[in-house]
Enzyme design. Structure first.
Site, mmCIF file in Angstrom:
data_model
loop_
_atom_site.group_PDB
_atom_site.id
_atom_site.type_symbol
_atom_site.label_atom_id
_atom_site.label_comp_id
_atom_site.label_asym_id
_atom_site.label_seq_id
_atom_site.Cartn_x
_atom_site.Cartn_y
_atom_site.Cartn_z
ATOM 1 N N CYS A 85 27.360 -31.875 36.384
ATOM 2 C CA CYS A 85 28.076 -33.093 36.769
ATOM 3 C C CYS A 85 27.912 -33.373 38.263
ATOM 4 C CB CYS A 85 29.541 -32.971 36.337
ATOM 5 S SG CYS A 85 30.362 -34.562 36.229
ATOM 6 N N HIS A 202 29.450 -31.021 30.379
ATOM 7 C CA HIS A 202 30.145 -29.836 30.890
ATOM 8 C C HIS A 202 30.154 -28.685 29.885
ATOM 9 C CE1 HIS A 202 32.051 -31.456 34.548
ATOM 10 N NE2 HIS A 202 32.052 -32.607 33.915
ATOM 11 N N GLU A 204 30.812 -25.672 30.422
ATOM 12 C CA GLU A 204 31.935 -24.758 30.734
ATOM 13 C C GLU A 204 33.241 -25.232 30.115
ATOM 14 O OE1 GLU A 204 30.897 -27.083 32.652
ATOM 15 O OE2 GLU A 204 32.431 -27.786 34.047
#
Lengths: 232, 90
Positions: A85, A202, A204
């Site tokens: 990002c 994302h 994560e």
């Protein structure tokens, strides 16, 4: 595997990245953006967020942070660097990845799950995925529209550097499945030597079944698998 | 050394999709200005600096643009002197 997660003023996904790397067994440390020494790290990760409030352009000011000079050196020596990002935006601004990320075509901040296709598994970040696998991973950005000129796009395609592409649930690349207007539906790409990956989605945030998806785990498992097999 | 006020216009490169310009275009059209062909949105940056002369001031500012103020992938820039010591009162 020793992982360094860089925190810039305005980063807000640094703890998520820390936790994700820890989850696959890594020793993780935060690296403050003023730190000047990256010795001993196997991987450097640049988190999402709004470094310097996205002033001027997203990532434009973060890329002149003191730590960036060492990150450029680390990457040039083959060290794996993952930018997610805002981290992707910083890598583009720093010239570690080609092209630029501009305002979403929708003019909106897009925050939702998207599907993306794993197109390249011969990278230290994706080797644990299957080629053609469809992942469901969240995005959250206002400037994720990947822009590059035709010649660069051709080169990226020819060299197999497009790692992730936005697709629909069925794996088809359509305009509706592209959440930001990115050229060629690019969601993630690597540098020429394949050791720097930038991606808007994302991974994560897709590490726990209870949070909706574990499809992001492959990125961290791949790094762990590739870096723990290094014998010095 | 002299004071100069520099104006930098940062503009989306021709051919590059400019979603903000497009949105403004729609807004203007809905207000009745139907003869508009295109709207592009850039930004203006003003910098007050000291330099030997206006040529040096321009060179310095252009270097700033290449280094950080504009992104060569997506933006063009234009630099001009808009004021000197006498005219800058602010």
């Amino acid at each position: 595997m020793r992982v360094g997660v860089v925190t810039f003023p305005g980063s807000n996904c640094d703890y998520d990245l820390y936790k994700a790397a820890q989850q696959v067994g890594a020793d993780v440390e935060f690296i403050w953006h003023r730190q000047k020494n990256l010795d001993g790290y196997d991987v450097v990760m640049l988190p999402g967020g709004f470094s310097y409030g996205d002033y001027l352009r997203a990532g434009a000011i973060a890329r002149i942070s003191p730590v960036m000079e060492d990150i450029v050196g680390f990457a040039e020596n083959g060290g794996p660097v993952l930018g997610i990002c805002n981290g992707f935006q910083i890598l583009c601004e720093a010239g570690l990845l080609p092209g630029a990320l501009i305002r979403n075509v929708s003019l909106r901040f897009e925050s939702r799950d998207v599907h993306m296709l794993v197109e390249q598994t011969e990278t230290p970040f994706t080797s644990e995925y299957q080629k053609g696998q469809i992942l469901r991973i969240p995005i959250a950005h206002g400037e994720g529209n990947y822009e590059a000129d035709g010649q660069l796009l051709e080169q990226l395609e020819a060299e197999g550097r497009i790692v992730f592409r936005y697709v629909n649930r069925g794996g088809e690349m359509t305009e509706e499945a592209n959440p930001n207007g990115s050229r060629n539906s690019i969601a993630g790409l690597t540098n020429e030597s394949g050791n720097v990956l930038g991606m808007m989605p994302h991974p994560e945030r897709a590490m726990e079944e209870v949070l909706g998806s574990v499809d992001g785990m492959g990125v961290f498992l791949s790094l762990a698998a590739n870096l723990s097999t290094v014998v010095l | 050394m002299n004071h100069f006020r520099m104006e930098i216009l940062v503009k989306p490169r021709p051919g590059l999709l400019d979603p903000e310009g497009k949105a403004i275009h729609h807004a203007l059209r809905s207000l009745g200005w139907t003869d508009i062909h295109d709207v592009r949105v850039g930004k203006a940056i003003y910098i007050d600096l000291e330099a030997e002369d206006s040529v040096t001031a321009l060179e310095t500012t252009e270097a700033m643009c290449r280094k950080i103020l504009a992104n060569p992938v997506t933006e063009d820039f234009e630099v001009s002197v808009v004021g000197d010591t006498e005219r800058i009162t602010a």
